[in-house]
Design a protein around this motif. Structure first.
Motif, PDB file in Angstrom:
ATOM      1  N   LEU A  11       0.716  -1.162  -0.090  1.00  0.00           N
ATOM      2  CA  LEU A  11      -0.266   0.031   0.065  1.00  0.00           C
ATOM      3  C   LEU A  11       0.939   1.406  -0.087  1.00  0.00           C
ATOM      4  O   LEU A  11       0.707   2.091  -0.612  1.00  0.00           O
ATOM      5  CB  LEU A  11      -0.992  -0.054   1.261  1.00  0.00           C
ATOM      6  CG  LEU A  11      -1.744   1.485   1.584  1.00  0.00           C
ATOM      7  CD1 LEU A  11      -2.608   1.570   0.093  1.00  0.00           C
ATOM      8  CD2 LEU A  11      -2.412   1.158   2.665  1.00  0.00           C
ATOM      9  N   ARG A  12       1.811   1.345   0.693  1.00  0.00           N
ATOM     10  CA  ARG A  12       2.717   2.471   0.891  1.00  0.00           C
ATOM     11  C   ARG A  12       3.454   2.664  -0.349  1.00  0.00           C
ATOM     12  O   ARG A  12       3.568   3.816  -0.980  1.00  0.00           O
ATOM     13  CB  ARG A  12       3.683   2.417   2.097  1.00  0.00           C
ATOM     14  CG  ARG A  12       2.996   2.685   3.419  1.00  0.00           C
ATOM     15  CD  ARG A  12       3.749   2.744   4.585  1.00  0.00           C
ATOM     16  NE  ARG A  12       3.083   2.615   6.007  1.00  0.00           N
ATOM     17  CZ  ARG A  12       2.530   3.839   6.368  1.00  0.00           C
ATOM     18  NH1 ARG A  12       2.650   4.834   5.889  1.00  0.00           N
ATOM     19  NH2 ARG A  12       1.815   3.748   7.538  1.00  0.00           N
ATOM     20  N   ARG A  13       3.977   1.559  -0.805  1.00  0.00           N
ATOM     21  CA  ARG A  13       4.746   1.661  -2.145  1.00  0.00           C
ATOM     22  C   ARG A  13       3.873   2.249  -3.297  1.00  0.00           C
ATOM     23  O   ARG A  13       4.373   2.975  -4.042  1.00  0.00           O
ATOM     24  CB  ARG A  13       5.377   0.413  -2.402  1.00  0.00           C
ATOM     25  CG  ARG A  13       6.611  -0.050  -1.662  1.00  0.00           C
ATOM     26  CD  ARG A  13       6.863  -1.516  -1.647  1.00  0.00           C
ATOM     27  NE  ARG A  13       7.355  -1.734  -3.236  1.00  0.00           N
ATOM     28  CZ  ARG A  13       7.487  -2.983  -3.752  1.00  0.00           C
ATOM     29  NH1 ARG A  13       7.459  -4.246  -3.131  1.00  0.00           N
ATOM     30  NH2 ARG A  13       8.027  -3.032  -4.847  1.00  0.00           N
ATOM     31  N   ALA A  14       2.575   1.710  -3.191  1.00  0.00           N
ATOM     32  CA  ALA A  14       1.756   2.101  -4.343  1.00  0.00           C
ATOM     33  C   ALA A  14       1.430   3.682  -4.132  1.00  0.00           C
ATOM     34  O   ALA A  14       1.404   4.286  -5.047  1.00  0.00           O
ATOM     35  CB  ALA A  14       0.495   1.234  -4.350  1.00  0.00           C
ATOM     36  N   TYR A  15       0.993   3.831  -2.818  1.00  0.00           N
ATOM     37  CA  TYR A  15       0.540   5.381  -2.459  1.00  0.00           C
ATOM     38  C   TYR A  15       1.697   6.464  -3.100  1.00  0.00           C
ATOM     39  O   TYR A  15       1.573   7.431  -3.274  1.00  0.00           O
ATOM     40  CB  TYR A  15       0.314   5.624  -1.162  1.00  0.00           C
ATOM     41  CG  TYR A  15      -0.697   6.656  -0.971  1.00  0.00           C
ATOM     42  CD1 TYR A  15      -2.109   6.492  -0.770  1.00  0.00           C
ATOM     43  CD2 TYR A  15       0.095   7.892  -0.720  1.00  0.00           C
ATOM     44  CE1 TYR A  15      -2.745   7.634  -0.544  1.00  0.00           C
ATOM     45  CE2 TYR A  15      -0.883   9.060  -0.445  1.00  0.00           C
ATOM     46  CZ  TYR A  15      -2.182   8.799  -0.462  1.00  0.00           C
ATOM     47  OH  TYR A  15      -2.913   9.753   0.046  1.00  0.00           O
ATOM     48  N   ALA A  16       2.957   5.986  -3.065  1.00  0.00           N
ATOM     49  CA  ALA A  16       4.077   6.742  -3.227  1.00  0.00           C
ATOM     50  C   ALA A  16       4.232   6.998  -4.801  1.00  0.00           C
ATOM     51  O   ALA A  16       4.820   8.154  -4.995  1.00  0.00           O
ATOM     52  CB  ALA A  16       5.399   6.209  -2.728  1.00  0.00           C
ATOM     53  N   VAL A  17       3.445   6.417  -5.558  1.00  0.00           N
ATOM     54  CA  VAL A  17       3.587   6.424  -6.920  1.00  0.00           C
ATOM     55  C   VAL A  17       2.293   7.234  -7.041  1.00  0.00           C
ATOM     56  O   VAL A  17       2.224   8.240  -8.177  1.00  0.00           O
ATOM     57  CB  VAL A  17       3.462   5.151  -7.722  1.00  0.00           C
ATOM     58  CG1 VAL A  17       3.097   5.286  -9.234  1.00  0.00           C
ATOM     59  CG2 VAL A  17       4.849   4.238  -7.305  1.00  0.00           C
ATOM     60  N   HIS A  18       1.208   6.995  -6.717  1.00  0.00           N
ATOM     61  CA  HIS A  18      -0.068   7.917  -6.928  1.00  0.00           C
ATOM     62  C   HIS A  18      -1.031   7.542  -5.988  1.00  0.00           C
ATOM     63  O   HIS A  18      -1.093   6.441  -5.208  1.00  0.00           O
ATOM     64  CB  HIS A  18      -0.738   7.237  -8.417  1.00  0.00           C
ATOM     65  CG  HIS A  18      -1.994   8.215  -8.698  1.00  0.00           C
ATOM     66  ND1 HIS A  18      -3.350   7.923  -8.216  1.00  0.00           N
ATOM     67  CD2 HIS A  18      -1.849   9.061  -9.671  1.00  0.00           C
ATOM     68  CE1 HIS A  18      -4.009   8.883  -8.840  1.00  0.00           C
ATOM     69  NE2 HIS A  18      -3.379   9.615  -9.835  1.00  0.00           N
ATOM     70  N   PRO A  19      -1.965   8.789  -5.470  1.00  0.00           N
ATOM     71  CA  PRO A  19      -2.712   8.276  -4.416  1.00  0.00           C
ATOM     72  C   PRO A  19      -3.657   7.343  -4.663  1.00  0.00           C
ATOM     73  O   PRO A  19      -4.151   7.012  -5.598  1.00  0.00           O
ATOM     74  CB  PRO A  19      -3.529   9.753  -4.097  1.00  0.00           C
ATOM     75  CG  PRO A  19      -2.567  10.756  -4.649  1.00  0.00           C
ATOM     76  CD  PRO A  19      -1.659  10.054  -5.792  1.00  0.00           C
ATOM     77  N   ILE A  20      -3.970   6.587  -3.432  1.00  0.00           N
ATOM     78  CA  ILE A  20      -4.829   5.428  -3.551  1.00  0.00           C
ATOM     79  C   ILE A  20      -6.422   5.629  -2.772  1.00  0.00           C
ATOM     80  O   ILE A  20      -6.163   6.277  -1.652  1.00  0.00           O
ATOM     81  CB  ILE A  20      -4.119   4.024  -3.010  1.00  0.00           C
ATOM     82  CG1 ILE A  20      -2.966   3.491  -3.610  1.00  0.00           C
ATOM     83  CG2 ILE A  20      -5.245   2.766  -2.940  1.00  0.00           C
ATOM     84  CD1 ILE A  20      -3.128   3.501  -5.060  1.00  0.00           C
ATOM     85  N   THR A  21      -7.388   5.419  -3.162  1.00  0.00           N
ATOM     86  CA  THR A  21      -8.631   5.918  -2.808  1.00  0.00           C
ATOM     87  C   THR A  21      -9.215   4.960  -2.100  1.00  0.00           C
ATOM     88  O   THR A  21      -9.713   5.290  -0.929  1.00  0.00           O
ATOM     89  CB  THR A  21      -9.459   6.060  -3.987  1.00  0.00           C
ATOM     90  OG1 THR A  21      -9.287   7.365  -4.841  1.00  0.00           O
ATOM     91  CG2 THR A  21     -10.914   6.280  -3.481  1.00  0.00           C
TER      92      THR A  21
END
Length: 316
Positions: free
Chosen positions: A159-169
């Motif tokens: 989750l944190r790695r993904a969120y660093a690329v683009h906000p996760i809703t």
């Protein structure tokens, strides 16, 4: 129906999971399923959930047809990533950038829409790093093909790695009285402002007390599910009986108690929470929506909270 925000996406307080209309839960019926989607919208359920893998595209086509004249009334979510083209025994969880783009184009075509409101990665990818996958999803947002991004069944690191690329809703995960793994992720979700979308909030129907374990046919995957079959299935009936006892005290159904328990966890978990109970019949849809009016007492919640420790069998 009340509205709630998953990040910046406003949706109905309850959603509708459409998977069972096409696969996994016995035979479906096209006309009945579409009538159920239409009735959901009449009741204020505007958060509609599907995926490219449900019925090998059938479900997206069905949902698209149901919404063709109602697109502006709903928030449409779909998913990609589970590749069953080589057969279920050889399925892959894919996330290469090119695959992401092709999957989105195919979903848009099947759904008959220009934009997907919430686009989920269905499971953590096996064929790419999460940064590549979410990077490609972010490009879809920039192109106007997708509005917001979601993940499903991820851990905190992903989750944190993904969120660093683009906000996760939102993160979609199985969550119910008898499946509480997602709670480990909610502190990070609260920190990042990510909503929780519980799927199977009724324990794949088990918690409703309406599933006859002896009559699950070969089209219903629950017949082979560890929690439904054999001694585990019999042992887990004690959980259903406990839910039914609470339901009798409140004058409601077991399914409404199970859903009310999920809603009651939102404040404790500190995240926006929108369950998506699945059904293909109007009768059960109306019953699920009515669960929004059920209020459980502290005594009820105390009894129900203990049931998670009694579960026999793995999720899959």
């Amino acid at each position: 129906m009340d509205r709630i925000r998953l990040g910046e996406l406003e949706v109905s307080r309850q959603g509708l999971g459409c998977m069972g209309m096409s696969e996994w839960y016995g035979a479906g019926d096209w006309d009945t399923s579409i009538a159920t989607i239409h009735r959901a919208i009449e009741l204020g359920v505007t958060f509609i959930d599907t995926a490219d893998v449900y019925g090998a595209g059938h479900n997206e086509v069905l949902v698209g047809r149901a919404l063709h004249d109602r697109r502006d009334q709903v928030q449409l979510a779909t998913k990609f990533g589970i590749d069953r083209s080589g057969g279920d025994d050889a399925r892959k969880i894919r996330g290469e950038a090119g695959y992401v783009k092709r999957s989105c184009e195919s979903s848009l075509l099947r759904l008959g829409v220009d934009t997907i409101d919430l686009y989920y990665l269905h499971r953590p990818p096996q064929t790419a790093e999460i940064e590549e996958t979410v990077g490609a999803m972010a490009e879809l947002v920039a192109e106007g093909k997708v509005r917001y991004l979601g993940l499903s069944e991820v851990d905190e690191s992903l989750l944190r790695r993904a969120y660093a690329v683009h906000p996760i809703t939102a993160v979609q995960s199985e969550y119910s009285l008898w499946t509480r793994d997602a709670e480990a992720l909610t502190p990070a979700m609260a920190e990042l402002g990510v909503g929780l979308v519980p799927y199977s909030p009724l324990g794949r129907g088990f918690l409703t007390g309406t599933v006859d374990l002896t009559k699950l046919d070969d089209k219903d995957f629950r017949g082979a599910n560890p929690r439904f079959k054999g001694e585990a299935g019999e042992a887990n009936q004690a959980i259903v009986r406990a839910v039914q006892q609470v339901a009798e005290r409140r004058g409601v159904t077991a399914s409404q108690v199970a859903l009310a328990w999920v809603y009651a966890q939102a404040d404790r978990l500190g995240v926006p929470l929108v369950p998506i109970p699945g059904t293909k019949r109007i009768k059960w849809l109306e019953q699920n929506v009515a669960a929004l009016d059920v209020r459980l007492t502290d005594e009820d919640l105390s009894e129900l909270n203990r049931l998670g420790e009694q579960v026999v069998g793995a999720r899959y």
